[in-house]
Design a protein around this motif. Structure first.
Motif, PDB file in Angstrom:
ATOM      1  N   CYS A  77     -11.502 -33.439  69.165  1.00  0.00           N
ATOM      2  CA  CYS A  77     -10.152 -33.957  69.428  1.00  0.00           C
ATOM      3  C   CYS A  77     -10.198 -35.184  70.329  1.00  0.00           C
ATOM      4  O   CYS A  77      -9.357 -36.083  70.199  1.00  0.00           O
ATOM      5  N   THR A  78     -11.140 -35.219  71.248  1.00  0.00           N
ATOM      6  CA  THR A  78     -11.238 -36.352  72.171  1.00  0.00           C
ATOM      7  C   THR A  78     -11.422 -37.656  71.409  1.00  0.00           C
ATOM      8  O   THR A  78     -10.727 -38.647  71.654  1.00  0.00           O
ATOM      9  N   TRP A  79     -12.358 -37.658  70.492  1.00  0.00           N
ATOM     10  CA  TRP A  79     -12.664 -38.890  69.765  1.00  0.00           C
ATOM     11  C   TRP A  79     -11.668 -39.164  68.637  1.00  0.00           C
ATOM     12  O   TRP A  79     -11.627 -40.276  68.115  1.00  0.00           O
ATOM     13  N   ASP A  80     -10.882 -38.165  68.256  1.00  0.00           N
ATOM     14  CA  ASP A  80      -9.809 -38.401  67.291  1.00  0.00           C
ATOM     15  C   ASP A  80      -8.540 -38.913  67.966  1.00  0.00           C
ATOM     16  O   ASP A  80      -7.663 -39.471  67.294  1.00  0.00           O
ATOM     17  N   ASP A  81      -8.422 -38.717  69.266  1.00  0.00           N
ATOM     18  CA  ASP A  81      -7.219 -39.152  69.966  1.00  0.00           C
ATOM     19  C   ASP A  81      -7.227 -40.664  70.148  1.00  0.00           C
ATOM     20  O   ASP A  81      -8.257 -41.267  70.463  1.00  0.00           O
ATOM     21  N   SER A  82      -6.083 -41.284  69.934  1.00  0.00           N
ATOM     22  CA  SER A  82      -5.962 -42.726  70.160  1.00  0.00           C
ATOM     23  C   SER A  82      -5.326 -42.949  71.529  1.00  0.00           C
ATOM     24  O   SER A  82      -4.953 -42.009  72.218  1.00  0.00           O
ATOM     25  N   ASP A  83      -5.192 -44.212  71.905  1.00  0.00           N
ATOM     26  CA  ASP A  83      -4.562 -44.528  73.185  1.00  0.00           C
ATOM     27  C   ASP A  83      -3.067 -44.770  73.033  1.00  0.00           C
ATOM     28  O   ASP A  83      -2.404 -45.207  73.976  1.00  0.00           O
ATOM     29  N   SER A  84      -2.535 -44.503  71.848  1.00  0.00           N
ATOM     30  CA  SER A  84      -1.124 -44.738  71.577  1.00  0.00           C
ATOM     31  C   SER A  84      -0.359 -43.432  71.529  1.00  0.00           C
ATOM     32  O   SER A  84      -0.895 -42.392  71.136  1.00  0.00           O
ATOM     33  N   ASP A  85       0.884 -43.503  71.889  1.00  0.00           N
ATOM     34  CA  ASP A  85       1.723 -42.324  71.892  1.00  0.00           C
ATOM     35  C   ASP A  85       1.920 -41.812  70.466  1.00  0.00           C
ATOM     36  O   ASP A  85       2.206 -42.571  69.550  1.00  0.00           O
ATOM     37  N   ASN A  86       1.764 -40.474  70.288  1.00  0.00           N
ATOM     38  CA  ASN A  86       2.030 -39.827  69.000  1.00  0.00           C
ATOM     39  C   ASN A  86       1.184 -40.402  67.870  1.00  0.00           C
ATOM     40  O   ASN A  86       1.646 -40.573  66.747  1.00  0.00           O
ATOM     41  N   SER A  87      -0.070 -40.701  68.158  1.00  0.00           N
ATOM     42  CA  SER A  87      -0.958 -41.272  67.148  1.00  0.00           C
ATOM     43  C   SER A  87      -2.372 -40.749  67.355  1.00  0.00           C
ATOM     44  O   SER A  87      -2.877 -40.743  68.477  1.00  0.00           O
ATOM     45  N   TRP A  88      -2.973 -40.318  66.272  1.00  0.00           N
ATOM     46  CA  TRP A  88      -4.342 -39.828  66.332  1.00  0.00           C
ATOM     47  C   TRP A  88      -4.965 -39.938  64.943  1.00  0.00           C
ATOM     48  O   TRP A  88      -4.306 -40.299  63.969  1.00  0.00           O
ATOM     49  N   TYR A  89      -6.257 -39.642  64.871  1.00  0.00           N
ATOM     50  CA  TYR A  89      -7.010 -39.765  63.634  1.00  0.00           C
ATOM     51  C   TYR A  89      -7.552 -38.400  63.219  1.00  0.00           C
ATOM     52  O   TYR A  89      -7.403 -37.416  63.941  1.00  0.00           O
ATOM     53  N   TYR A  90      -8.225 -38.362  62.055  1.00  0.00           N
ATOM     54  CA  TYR A  90      -8.909 -37.155  61.587  1.00  0.00           C
ATOM     55  C   TYR A  90     -10.359 -37.463  61.220  1.00  0.00           C
ATOM     56  O   TYR A  90     -10.957 -36.802  60.381  1.00  0.00           O
ATOM     57  N   ASN A  91     -10.915 -38.465  61.878  1.00  0.00           N
ATOM     58  CA  ASN A  91     -12.287 -38.859  61.575  1.00  0.00           C
ATOM     59  C   ASN A  91     -13.320 -37.860  62.094  1.00  0.00           C
ATOM     60  O   ASN A  91     -14.463 -37.853  61.634  1.00  0.00           O
ATOM     61  N   TYR A  92     -12.926 -37.032  63.059  1.00  0.00           N
ATOM     62  CA  TYR A  92     -13.814 -36.010  63.615  1.00  0.00           C
ATOM     63  C   TYR A  92     -13.214 -34.627  63.431  1.00  0.00           C
ATOM     64  O   TYR A  92     -13.388 -33.739  64.254  1.00  0.00           O
ATOM     65  N   PHE A  93     -12.518 -34.435  62.329  1.00  0.00           N
ATOM     66  CA  PHE A  93     -11.826 -33.177  62.065  1.00  0.00           C
ATOM     67  C   PHE A  93     -12.493 -32.443  60.911  1.00  0.00           C
ATOM     68  O   PHE A  93     -12.547 -32.945  59.786  1.00  0.00           O
ATOM     69  N   CYS A  94     -13.043 -31.259  61.211  1.00  0.00           N
ATOM     70  CA  CYS A  94     -13.702 -30.409  60.207  1.00  0.00           C
ATOM     71  C   CYS A  94     -14.817 -31.168  59.491  1.00  0.00           C
ATOM     72  O   CYS A  94     -14.851 -31.261  58.254  1.00  0.00           O
ATOM     73  N   LYS A  95     -15.738 -31.671  60.279  1.00  0.00           N
ATOM     74  CA  LYS A  95     -16.866 -32.448  59.756  1.00  0.00           C
ATOM     75  C   LYS A  95     -18.173 -31.657  59.859  1.00  0.00           C
ATOM     76  O   LYS A  95     -18.246 -30.619  60.512  1.00  0.00           O
ATOM     77  N   SER A  96     -19.205 -32.208  59.230  1.00  0.00           N
ATOM     78  CA  SER A  96     -20.545 -31.620  59.305  1.00  0.00           C
ATOM     79  C   SER A  96     -21.306 -32.207  60.487  1.00  0.00           C
ATOM     80  O   SER A  96     -20.934 -33.249  61.041  1.00  0.00           O
ATOM     81  N   ASP A  97     -22.405 -31.560  60.850  1.00  0.00           N
ATOM     82  CA  ASP A  97     -23.284 -32.105  61.887  1.00  0.00           C
ATOM     83  C   ASP A  97     -23.792 -33.492  61.485  1.00  0.00           C
ATOM     84  O   ASP A  97     -23.872 -34.402  62.309  1.00  0.00           O
ATOM     85  N   ALA A  98     -24.130 -33.634  60.209  1.00  0.00           N
ATOM     86  CA  ALA A  98     -24.700 -34.907  59.745  1.00  0.00           C
ATOM     87  C   ALA A  98     -23.695 -36.046  59.856  1.00  0.00           C
ATOM     88  O   ALA A  98     -24.049 -37.170  60.198  1.00  0.00           O
TER      89      ALA A  98
END
Length: 522
Positions: free
Chosen positions: A289-310
């Motif tokens: 969640c830390t790395w998916d969180d953006s610095d903007s209000d009410n905005s985030w990503y899913y780039n580190y959501f339910c991923k593999s180790d690789a």
């Protein structure tokens, strides 16, 4: 409210669009400044000199052994028992004592102990004979697994000797030392957390519950970039109570929310960073969640959501050695290609559903498909039919697609949409008005396909009776009683005997209507 970076308004707007249409990119393609969001700060075992007074109220090994017979730490609501269940008996015993101590501070207004350190502490717990490495492992695993103890300084403890005996105590942040102050914080903490848990439990599936937990964490925490504040952010406390934290707080809160919703999640650490792994559909996935969180209000990503180790192998998610033997591997991304079979490709997409595509890339709809393991029925929108009793294409037989969309074969299956258990044969067809056997156990599926499991019942022929236990097993043990205390005879197939029966010596006259015993003769 989250702060906007100077001159970044347009990028923030784009980020909000990404939230609605999340992209599936590898971690190494993200912003280079993500490496700055690595505020995990283990304090380790702090060596102290102990006096007899310091350990006067310590929990002895004998007390722990006695308590181990009546107390186990494996069943608390907000914690993870994944690591705990893998510990040795000796380590679990110490872990149990740590949990017992923390529960006192969570549930009462008892003041934590102050003895000159910058931290307060719990009472000491004896750990004589345990190596430093093993002791550190228990402290580490305990504090990572119990985010509900927001007042405990994560991955930190006091260790010392009094005479020949070794002791350990968990560090407590000084802001929570006074019991009456801590009670106010606990009420605030619980109120926020319980509201978030209600939001999560309102979601329709485990995938969406995990996604909601991720979104709540990202929406309610601002990453604190001031390195001088890292020390106070090594628990879930500031994440919940102030909305500011570092990776440790993000991970602790995510773990707490998932486990409270009945979804297994753990915290994992590298030397500088903390994140999560979560269990979904019997597989484990990375969530950061830390790395998916953006610095903007009410905005985030899913780039580190339910991923593999690789997928997240960029140098900051290398699991520390003391956890590597315990934590599960994350072998695949949840979103993306799942499998291919006979020219058909199966993808799990961002809404959590699996869709299938033919060799030309065309979405398959209104058709049964097989992925090599399971049969699905793909509906008009391409999603699998789920939790549905429906007709087979032959228009005669009824089949069932379970909550994952898998057609059920050769099995009893509880069907939530109708609220009862059915049985489906080797072709997937539902049993109706059929007696079936599993080993020496007898079951009956009534005219609607429902497994009888509610006591006295009438068979679909309208004449015969039987008795089904709550697990569906029919009584078939000869002479016994009906629910009214009358003698009846239960045949091998679960039916109550009616009319005249014999054991070769006597004849027994059983009522022709409901089978109760009337008399006997030779």
């Amino acid at each position: 409210m989250k702060k906007w970076r100077k001159g970044m308004a347009l990028l923030a707007i784009a980020a909000m669009i990404v939230q609605l249409l999340p992209v599936n990119v590898k971690a190494e393609n993200l912003d280079t400044d993500l490496s700055e969001k690595t505020g995990y700060l283990p304090a380790g075992l702090m060596e102290v000199t102990l006096t007899e007074e310091d350990v006067a109220d310590a929990i002895s090994l004998e007390d722990q052994e006695y308590r181990a017979k009546t107390y186990s730490a494996s069943g608390t609501d907000y914690s993870s028992s994944y690591y705990y269940n893998q510990l040795s008996y000796e380590k679990r015993t110490l872990y149990n004592s740590m949990q017992y101590e923390c529960e006192q501070y969570l549930d009462t207004q008892e003041d934590a102990v102050v003895d000159g350190s910058s931290y307060a502490r719990t009472d000491y717990i004896e750990c004589t004979g345990m190596s430093t490495d093993d002791l550190w492992e228990v402290v580490w695993i305990f504090t990572l697994s119990n985010p509900q103890y927001y007042f405990v300084r994560g991955t930190s403890a006091f260790k010392g000797y009094q005479g020949s005996k070794q002791y350990v105590a968990l560090a407590i942040y000084p802001d929570y030392q006074k019991g009456y102050v801590r009670a106010k914080y606990t009420a605030q903490f619980n109120a926020k957390v319980n509201n978030w848990i209600n939001e999560i439990n309102a979601e329709s599936s485990d995938y969406f519950k995990i996604k909601k937990a991720h979104d709540i964490v990202c929406a309610n925490i601002v990453y604190d970039n001031d390195s001088s504040n890292q020390e106070k952010h090594q628990s879930s406390g500031t994440a919940v109570l102030t909305g500011n934290s570092v990776c440790a707080g993000y991970a602790q809160l995510f773990s707490l929310l998932c486990n409270a919703a009945g979804i297994s999640a753990i915290c994992v650490t590298s030397p500088y960073h903390e994140w999560n792994e979560v269990k979904l559909d019997n597989n484990w996935y990375v969530v950061d969640c830390t790395w998916d969180d953006s610095d903007s209000d009410n905005s985030w990503y899913y780039n580190y959501f339910c991923k593999s180790d690789a997928t997240i192998n960029e140098g900051y998610h290398e699991v520390e050695s003391c956890l590597s033997a315990y934590r599960p591997a994350c072998n695949s991304d949840y979103i993306g290609k799942v499998s291919s079979y006979n020219g058909i490709s199966f993808y799990r997409e961002v809404d959590g559903n699996i869709r299938s595509y033919d060799e030309k890339g065309k979405l398959i709809t209104n058709k049964f498909v097989f992925d090599g393991s399971y049969t699905y029925y793909m509906q008009a929108d391409g999603t699998p039919m789920k939790d549905r009793l429906t007709y087979h294409p032959d228009g005669e037989h009824i089949i069932y697609l379970d909550t994952e969309g898998h057609e059920v074969f050769n099995n009893f299956q509880y069907c939530p949409s109708v609220g009862y258990t059915c049985y489906f044969d080797s072709q997937g067809y539902i049993y109706k008005d059929q007696i079936t056997f599993v080993g020496d156990k007898v079951f009956y599926l009534n005219a609607n396909g429902k497994m009888e499991n509610s006591g006295w019942f009438r068979f679909a022929n309208g004449r015969d009776f039987g008795y089904a236990n709550t697990d569906g097993i029919l009584k078939c043990d000869g002479f016994s009683y009906d629910p009214w205390g009358r003698i009846v005879f239960y045949h091998w197939n679960g039916m109550v005997a009616r009319g005249l029966i014999t054991d070769g010596v006597y004849y027994y006259n059983m009522d022709a209507t409901d089978g109760h015993y009337l008399g006997s003769f030779q």
